[in-house]
Structures are given as structure tokens and as C-alpha cells.
Design a protein around this motif. Structure first.
Motif, PDB file in Angstrom:
ATOM      1  N   GLY A  51       1.069  -1.714   0.105  1.00  0.00           N
ATOM      2  CA  GLY A  51      -0.217  -0.487   0.001  1.00  0.00           C
ATOM      3  C   GLY A  51       0.751   0.994   0.390  1.00  0.00           C
ATOM      4  O   GLY A  51       2.331   0.855   0.200  1.00  0.00           O
ATOM      5  N   ARG A  52       0.039   2.174  -0.345  1.00  0.00           N
ATOM      6  CA  ARG A  52       0.660   3.295   0.241  1.00  0.00           C
ATOM      7  C   ARG A  52       1.708   3.850   1.149  1.00  0.00           C
ATOM      8  O   ARG A  52       1.053   4.276   1.988  1.00  0.00           O
ATOM      9  CB  ARG A  52       0.102   4.997  -0.695  1.00  0.00           C
ATOM     10  N   GLN A  53       2.515   4.714   1.004  1.00  0.00           N
ATOM     11  CA  GLN A  53       3.782   4.157   2.219  1.00  0.00           C
ATOM     12  C   GLN A  53       3.338   3.142   3.930  1.00  0.00           C
ATOM     13  O   GLN A  53       3.565   3.914   4.761  1.00  0.00           O
ATOM     14  CB  GLN A  53       2.930   5.932   3.329  1.00  0.00           C
ATOM     15  N   GLY A  54       2.885   1.850   3.231  1.00  0.00           N
ATOM     16  CA  GLY A  54       2.934   0.730   3.707  1.00  0.00           C
ATOM     17  C   GLY A  54       1.498   0.500   4.901  1.00  0.00           C
ATOM     18  O   GLY A  54       1.652  -0.250   5.926  1.00  0.00           O
ATOM     19  N   HIS A  55       0.694   1.515   4.500  1.00  0.00           N
ATOM     20  CA  HIS A  55      -0.460   1.149   5.121  1.00  0.00           C
ATOM     21  C   HIS A  55      -1.042   0.360   5.050  1.00  0.00           C
ATOM     22  O   HIS A  55      -1.952  -0.422   5.957  1.00  0.00           O
ATOM     23  CB  HIS A  55      -1.388   2.809   4.676  1.00  0.00           C
ATOM     24  N   VAL A  56      -1.655  -0.647   4.398  1.00  0.00           N
ATOM     25  CA  VAL A  56      -2.132  -1.667   3.918  1.00  0.00           C
ATOM     26  C   VAL A  56      -1.470  -2.885   4.376  1.00  0.00           C
ATOM     27  O   VAL A  56      -2.711  -2.859   5.621  1.00  0.00           O
ATOM     28  CB  VAL A  56      -2.077  -2.124   3.004  1.00  0.00           C
ATOM     29  N   ALA A  57      -0.371  -2.887   4.627  1.00  0.00           N
ATOM     30  CA  ALA A  57       0.779  -3.875   5.143  1.00  0.00           C
ATOM     31  C   ALA A  57       0.471  -3.428   7.064  1.00  0.00           C
ATOM     32  O   ALA A  57       0.533  -4.352   7.736  1.00  0.00           O
ATOM     33  CB  ALA A  57       2.211  -3.700   5.071  1.00  0.00           C
ATOM     34  N   ALA A  58       0.507  -2.316   6.980  1.00  0.00           N
ATOM     35  CA  ALA A  58       0.128  -1.976   8.556  1.00  0.00           C
ATOM     36  C   ALA A  58      -0.750  -2.426   9.473  1.00  0.00           C
ATOM     37  O   ALA A  58      -0.916  -3.159  10.251  1.00  0.00           O
ATOM     38  CB  ALA A  58       1.027  -0.343   9.049  1.00  0.00           C
TER      39      ALA A  58
END
Length: 86
Positions: A51-58
């Protein structure tokens, strides 16, 4: 309370995000402190999982780590996304 099957939880959360769900594989490794779940998928789907800037992974990590039981002697759960670009 019933134990959560972490691998099936990860699979159910990740599959709708992928364009190539047949390429999804989840492997588990355990060591002294952690149960590590490594997600491998088609290289074109890695960005969808991060995701953008890691939002989905977080968000995925928050849900997976939050599903773990809170026993004092239980190992922590770590979710790793294999980024084929690096």
C-alpha cells in the motif's frame, strides 16, 4: 476461547487484494520469540499488499497480531511480505 488459525486469517485478508491470488503462498517459521509468517506472491501484487506508505501492510499486521491470544508465555506473531524487488 478457541485459538485462531493465523494462516487462514492471513489468507482470507490478503486474497481479495491480489490480482493473481493463485500465486499466494504463506510459510511459517518459528524461533524462540516469534511465529513468522512470510507472504510470497506475484511480484506485480507486492505493491497492493504494502500500500501507499505501507498503510495496507500496517493494517494487516495490526489485525493479525491482534488476533493472537494474550497468554504471557505465547510467542508473538510477525507478518513479513516478501518484496521481490530487493
Amino acid at each position: 476461547m478457541a485459538e485462531t488459525n493465523i494462516e487462514s486469517l492471513i489468507r482470507s485478508l490478503v486474497t481479495p487484494l491480489l490480482k493473481h491470488p493463485q500465486a499466494l503462498s504463506i510459510t511459517q517459521h518459528s524461533d524462540g520469540r516469534y511465529h513468522r509468517y512470510i507472504i510470497d506472491t506475484d511480484p506485480s501484487d507486492v505493491g497492493r499488499l504494502i500500500g501507499r506508505q505501507g498503510h495496507v501492510a500496517a493494517a494487516l499486521r495490526t489485525v493479525v497480531e491482534g488476533s493472537q491470544s494474550r497468554r504471557a508465555n505465547s510467542k508473538r506473531v510477525r507478518l513479513l511480505i516478501n518484496d521481490h524487488r530487493h
